[in-house]
Design a protein around this motif. Structure first.
Motif, short mmCIF file in Angstrom:
data_model
loop_
_atom_site.label_atom_id
_atom_site.label_comp_id
_atom_site.label_asym_id
_atom_site.label_seq_id
_atom_site.Cartn_x
_atom_site.Cartn_y
_atom_site.Cartn_z
N MET A 393 0.82 -1.19 0.00
CA MET A 393 0.00 0.00 0.00
C MET A 393 0.87 1.25 0.00
SD MET A 393 -2.82 1.42 2.72
CE MET A 393 -4.07 0.22 2.30
N LEU A 394 0.60 2.16 -0.95
CA LEU A 394 1.33 3.42 -1.01
C LEU A 394 0.75 4.40 0.00
CD1 LEU A 394 3.38 5.35 -2.27
CD2 LEU A 394 1.68 5.87 -4.05
N LEU A 395 1.62 4.94 0.82
CA LEU A 395 1.23 5.96 1.78
C LEU A 395 1.56 7.34 1.22
CD1 LEU A 395 2.63 4.34 5.05
CD2 LEU A 395 0.37 4.05 4.01
N THR A 396 0.65 8.28 1.43
CA THR A 396 0.91 9.65 1.03
C THR A 396 1.27 10.46 2.27
OG1 THR A 396 0.04 11.56 -0.18
CG2 THR A 396 -1.52 10.30 1.13
N THR A 397 1.97 11.57 2.08
CA THR A 397 2.68 12.18 3.21
C THR A 397 2.40 13.66 3.40
OG1 THR A 397 4.63 12.62 1.84
CG2 THR A 397 4.55 10.49 2.95
N GLY A 398 1.29 14.17 2.86
CA GLY A 398 1.00 15.60 3.02
C GLY A 398 0.44 15.92 4.39
N ASN A 399 0.97 16.95 5.04
CA ASN A 399 0.46 17.37 6.35
C ASN A 399 -0.80 18.23 6.17
OD1 ASN A 399 1.27 20.35 6.28
ND2 ASN A 399 3.24 19.33 5.87
N LYS A 400 -1.46 18.56 7.27
CA LYS A 400 -2.72 19.30 7.21
C LYS A 400 -2.55 20.69 6.63
CE LYS A 400 -6.86 20.33 9.98
NZ LYS A 400 -7.51 20.22 11.31
N SER A 401 -1.41 21.32 6.87
CA SER A 401 -1.16 22.66 6.31
C SER A 401 -1.18 22.59 4.79
CB SER A 401 0.18 23.20 6.80
OG SER A 401 0.30 23.10 8.20
N GLU A 402 -0.48 21.61 4.23
CA GLU A 402 -0.43 21.45 2.78
C GLU A 402 -1.78 21.04 2.22
OE1 GLU A 402 4.26 19.98 2.65
OE2 GLU A 402 2.64 18.54 2.32
N VAL A 403 -2.44 20.11 2.88
CA VAL A 403 -3.75 19.66 2.44
C VAL A 403 -4.74 20.83 2.44
CG1 VAL A 403 -5.70 18.15 3.02
CG2 VAL A 403 -3.36 17.27 3.17
N ALA A 404 -4.62 21.70 3.42
CA ALA A 404 -5.54 22.83 3.55
C ALA A 404 -5.43 23.80 2.39
CB ALA A 404 -5.31 23.56 4.87
N VAL A 405 -4.19 24.12 2.00
CA VAL A 405 -3.99 25.17 0.99
C VAL A 405 -3.63 24.61 -0.38
CG1 VAL A 405 -3.36 26.88 2.72
CG2 VAL A 405 -1.56 25.51 1.65
N GLY A 406 -3.68 23.29 -0.53
CA GLY A 406 -3.43 22.69 -1.83
C GLY A 406 -1.98 22.68 -2.25
N TYR A 407 -1.07 22.77 -1.27
CA TYR A 407 0.35 22.77 -1.60
C TYR A 407 0.81 21.33 -1.80
CZ TYR A 407 5.17 24.51 -1.61
OH TYR A 407 6.45 24.86 -1.95
N ALA A 408 0.24 20.71 -2.82
CA ALA A 408 0.52 19.32 -3.17
C ALA A 408 0.04 19.12 -4.59
CB ALA A 408 -0.21 18.37 -2.22
N THR A 409 0.58 18.13 -5.27
CA THR A 409 0.27 17.88 -6.68
C THR A 409 -0.71 16.72 -6.78
OG1 THR A 409 2.46 18.65 -7.32
CG2 THR A 409 1.22 17.41 -8.95
N ILE A 410 -1.90 17.03 -7.29
CA ILE A 410 -2.87 15.96 -7.48
C ILE A 410 -2.36 15.02 -8.57
CG2 ILE A 410 -4.28 17.22 -9.17
CD1 ILE A 410 -6.74 16.05 -7.60
N TYR A 411 -2.51 13.71 -8.35
CA TYR A 411 -1.97 12.63 -9.18
C TYR A 411 -0.44 12.58 -9.12
CZ TYR A 411 -6.56 13.97 -10.89
OH TYR A 411 -7.86 14.37 -10.95
N GLY A 412 0.12 13.26 -8.13
CA GLY A 412 1.56 13.21 -7.93
C GLY A 412 1.86 12.79 -6.51
N ASP A 413 2.31 13.74 -5.68
CA ASP A 413 2.62 13.37 -4.30
C ASP A 413 1.36 13.13 -3.47
OD1 ASP A 413 2.13 16.14 -4.54
OD2 ASP A 413 3.25 16.59 -2.71
N MET A 414 0.18 13.40 -4.05
CA MET A 414 -1.06 13.05 -3.36
C MET A 414 -1.47 11.60 -3.61
SD MET A 414 -3.39 16.49 -3.78
CE MET A 414 -4.80 15.74 -2.95
N ASN A 415 -0.79 10.91 -4.51
CA ASN A 415 -1.12 9.50 -4.76
C ASN A 415 -0.93 8.68 -3.49
OD1 ASN A 415 -1.62 10.03 -7.42
ND2 ASN A 415 0.00 8.72 -8.24
#
Length: 552
Positions: A393-415
């Motif tokens: 199982m792939l775990l994703t590693t974005g914290n709540k700050s990043e998740v809140a403001v979208g500082y993450a790449t959908i279909y990338g590090d959000m996988n």
């Protein structure tokens, strides 16, 4: 009349939908109760189905199977202590959240939930019909009242039970964790004890279910509100508790009061337990993640090792030409400290091939965020390929700050399939790493000592998708960002509240804008551990298309 009553409290970890497995757990605990000479063995709310079932419980084949399992348990447990177990019950065209009393080979009594919670993670008005205010049930010649979970947060159910003859209260719960939730529960239960004058036992379940974690901490209160016992936090336990009848009625015989861990430990335990159960209950044996050399992936790696063991965790470094030597060194050091399998898969050639393939379309356009996101999406593609190939199982590693403001790449590090730090702000990520380095507990499967070296924690955060990139280039510094997010998300505050707290209005408006335009990313993000009462998913449901902004 008997002057002593023994109750066996089964603080256990059911699995949603595993009706046969949950029934087997109940039978094993009943056998322990019989050996201990108990009068009653009690289980938490909706134990036979697991909790929270969401809409699954409305499926007739499902709730009929649960009802049949309870009826079969009654037959199996005819000779011994009574059993009190939570489950769905359908009759006369209604579906109830019920607490079922089994004795003499049959279901002898039912308590039906009256107050149906319809907030935060609960949608019980959607799922169940409200039961009437009822009276106590009898076990031997002792009368017991069982307000079901939410019923105990309102005075009327407990008062009705006391007025109709209940001698003590046994409250079955499926009460999920959020930070400092125990204090909230305790305050409500003290109020019920003061109002009724009755002893009270608050029985909670343990274990992870999707984003929610049930933390146990079953406790008992005597009249006056004195704590009589407390069971472990997060751990399964079967405990025998005695009550004695005196001139003033029943009292719980004082027993062990298990210490309550402080909030940093409880948050970390919740992340470990939720990941352990999510992996285990979905059938996975192993997990993997991209290890970047940054603090977020390092913490997720530590949580994964503590949850399922280093031998079951794969970490992958996927460097580009922008990855610093410090990040390479830090990632390798974390992997070695944790003892995980470590792979090294450079992406520079793949990125160059992608850039070449797109060059005819992009001719005459400057490089921008598009090229940065290609790197992240390449990493996501490669990690998903590894996940598919090895069944991890792939775990994703974005914290709540990043998740809140979208500082993450959908279909990338959000996988990924699960994110244990999804409800942990970045400033708390740093402190949680320091806590884990300084603390080790028996429930951790990882090594003692420092597993995340200081250079990982102390360096300026960066996505390393371009030369000399820092998170602070795109966002306010994390202490400022997290404080604004706390106001806007956790406290449902306004721009004016942010300004009154001393923050720049421009920063607050920018953060609010980022929160709203990132809703579509959160809608597609992996589930993750709920640590607060305003976690992203069921606690906070906003429209994806939304043009409103706070003009105050």
């Amino acid at each position: 009349m008997a002057d002593r009553f023994r109750i066996t409290l089964a603080q256990l970890n059911p699995t949603v939908g595993d009706i046969d497995g949950n029934a087997a757990k109940a039978l094993a605990a009943w056998q322990q109760a019989r050996e201990a000479g108990a009068d009653l063995v009690a289980f938490p709310e909706m134990f036979i189905t697991g909790y929270n079932t969401q809409d699954l419980v409305m499926k007739p084949a499902f709730y009929r199977a649960a009802m049949a399992a309870v009826e079969e348990l009654a037959k199996q447990c005819a000779d011994g202590p009574a059993m009190a177990i939570g489950g769905p019950w359908a009759e006369d065209g209604n579906l109830f959240n019920a607490y079922l009393i089994l004795k003499g080979g049959r279901i002898s009594s039912k308590s039906l939930k009256h107050h149906l919670p319809n907030e935060t993670v609960f949608d019980e008005v959607r799922l169940y019909d409200a039961g009437p205010l009822g009276g106590p049930y009898a076990v031997g010649n002792t009368r017991i009242g069982s307000p079901i979970c939410e019923d105990s947060w309102h005075p009327d159910v407990a008062e009705t039970l006391e007025e109709t003859g209940a001698e003590f209260l046994l409250i079955p719960n499926g009460s999920p964790y959020f930070r400092n939730k125990y204090d909230v529960r305790l305050n409500h239960m003290v109020a019920r004890v003061v109002e009724t004058g009755l002893p009270l036992i608050y029985l909670n379940m343990v274990g992870g279910q999707d984003d929610q974690v049930f933390d146990g901490a079953t406790f008992g209160l005597n009249p006056g509100g004195e704590l009589a016992f407390r069971m472990p936090v997060f751990d399964e336990a079967v405990t025998h508790i005695d009550l004695e009848r005196g001139d003033d009625g029943w009292r719980i015989v004082p027993a062990e009061i298990v210490p309550q861990p402080e909030e940093w430990e409880q948050d970390y335990r919740a992340m470990v337990q939720s990941l352990r159960d999510y992996v285990g209950k979905t059938g996975f044996k192993k997990a993997l993640l991209g290890l970047s050399g940054g603090v977020d992936s390092a913490l997720v790696a530590a949580i994964a090792v503590d949850a399922i063991g280093a031998e079951n965790v794969r970490c992958v470094m996927l460097p580009s030409e922008y990855t610093s030597q410090a990040s390479l060194d830090d990632a390798e050091a974390v992997a070695k400290a944790l003892g995980v399998h470590y792979d090294y898969v450079p992406i520079s050639d793949s990125r160059a091939a992608m850039t070449e393939a797109l060059a005819p379309l992009f001719t005459g356009r400057e490089a921008d965020l598009t090229e940065e996101n290609i790197q992240s999406r390449l990493r996501g593609l490669l990690l998903m390929a590894i996940s598919n190939k090895f069944g991890e199982m792939l775990l994703t590693t974005g914290n709540k700050s990043e998740v809140a403001v979208g500082y993450a790449t959908i279909y990338g590090d959000m996988n990924g399939g699960y994110n244990p730090i999804k409800d942990l702000y970045k400033t708390r990520v740093f402190e949680t790493c320091r806590w884990r380095n300084a603390n080790h507990r028996d429930w951790m499967m990882g090594p003692l000592g420092e597993v995340i070296r200081p250079s990982v924690i102390d360096k300026p955060p960066s996505a390393e998708l371009r030369e000399d990139q820092k998170d602070s280039d795109s966002l306010p510094d994390y202490p400022v960002l997290d404080a604004i997010l706390d106001i806007l998300i956790d406290r449902d505050g306004s721009i004016a509240d942010c300004v009154a707290a001393g923050f720049e209005e421009a920063d607050a408006r920018r953060v609010e804008h980022l929160i709203y335009i990132s809703e579509y990313k959160r809608f597609q993000s992996a589930p993750g551990t709920r640590l607060t009462h305003r976690a992203f998913w069921l606690d906070r449901r906003y429209p994806i298309v939304n043009r409103w902004r706070d003009q105050g």
